[in-house]
Design a protein around this motif. Sequence first.
Motif, PDB file in Angstrom:
ATOM      1  N   ARG A 154       9.505   1.843  -7.818  1.00 43.68           N
ATOM      2  CA  ARG A 154       9.905   2.748  -6.747  1.00 43.68           C
ATOM      3  C   ARG A 154       9.480   2.161  -5.397  1.00 43.68           C
ATOM      4  O   ARG A 154       8.356   1.691  -5.258  1.00 43.68           O
TER       5      ARG A 154
ATOM      6  N   THR B 281       3.391   1.934  -4.376  1.00 45.28           N
ATOM      7  CA  THR B 281       4.206   2.644  -5.367  1.00 45.28           C
ATOM      8  C   THR B 281       5.236   1.761  -6.047  1.00 45.28           C
ATOM      9  O   THR B 281       5.866   2.184  -7.021  1.00 45.28           O
ATOM     10  N   ASP B 282       5.406   0.558  -5.548  1.00 42.55           N
ATOM     11  CA  ASP B 282       6.367  -0.372  -6.138  1.00 42.55           C
ATOM     12  C   ASP B 282       5.602  -1.313  -7.069  1.00 42.55           C
ATOM     13  O   ASP B 282       4.796  -2.127  -6.625  1.00 42.55           O
TER      14      ASP B 282
ATOM     15  N   ASP C 209       7.960   1.291  -1.892  1.00 43.48           N
ATOM     16  CA  ASP C 209       6.778   1.732  -1.163  1.00 43.48           C
ATOM     17  C   ASP C 209       7.149   1.931   0.302  1.00 43.48           C
ATOM     18  O   ASP C 209       7.766   1.053   0.923  1.00 43.48           O
TER      19      ASP C 209
ATOM     20  N   ASP D  30      -2.530   1.551  -2.859  1.00 41.22           N
ATOM     21  CA  ASP D  30      -1.850   2.542  -3.686  1.00 41.22           C
ATOM     22  C   ASP D  30      -0.345   2.309  -3.694  1.00 41.22           C
ATOM     23  O   ASP D  30       0.453   3.249  -3.752  1.00 41.22           O
TER      24      ASP D  30
END
Length: 249
Positions: free
Chosen positions: A16, A174-175, A18, A172
């Motif tokens: 997903r 997200t990808d 970032d 952190d």
Amino acid sequence: MSRYDRTGSTYSVTRRPDARIAAAIHDALTDMESVANIGAGTGSYETPRTVVAVEPSRVMIDQRTGGSPPAVQATAEHLPLGTGAVDATMAILTVHHWTDLAAGMAEMARVARRRVVVFTWEHEVFSRFWLLREYLPAAAETDARLAVPVRRLTSLLGEDRTVVVPVPVPHDCTDGFGGAYWRRPHLYLEAAAQAGMSLFASTPRRRLEEGLSRLRSDLADGSWQRRHADLARTTHLDLGYRLIVADVG
């Protein structure tokens, strides 16, 4: 069959976009009215001005969300787009999969009226990452084979008209690309996360098992945490990811 037809089934979950990386990519495309996403995968990092995506894998195309720009199943080396068809072309963590890099970059420049944007990584930096250096030397060998030197990309695009921008990875992120979990090492032990990373998918499993077993043990007894205590206070890390921006118009 594309490699992603076999290993890309988890991309819509683990890969997903970032928001912070997206901001860097979108900044490079701010003034572009129309963009073609080459090697588009599931559509990560497409801007609102993306008008078409080109992707060789049907598995990846089928994971694109509703409302995404139209996707054409084709390769970067033979783009089904006219010369100067869009203001800009973008290629995000994909050039290492192309069979003919020079042809693909020439096609991106041909199709773009103004700009070519490529997000990739530099192996010389990434190879110093703790995961490869301490646990997965076989994956480091894979990375060396896969990675396209930034110098080669800038030479193909024209060094005098190209800017290279470092893109640090947030803690952190997200990808779930190769360097995403530098502060969350337990995630490298998850099968779904591994399936979305070229360095795992392209390395024989038997050559990874010993290192992953040691990582699991080091996390269980606190060895990893003690050795990398400094990372707990680090918010972003330069792992060699680079944004290449070339004005071709």
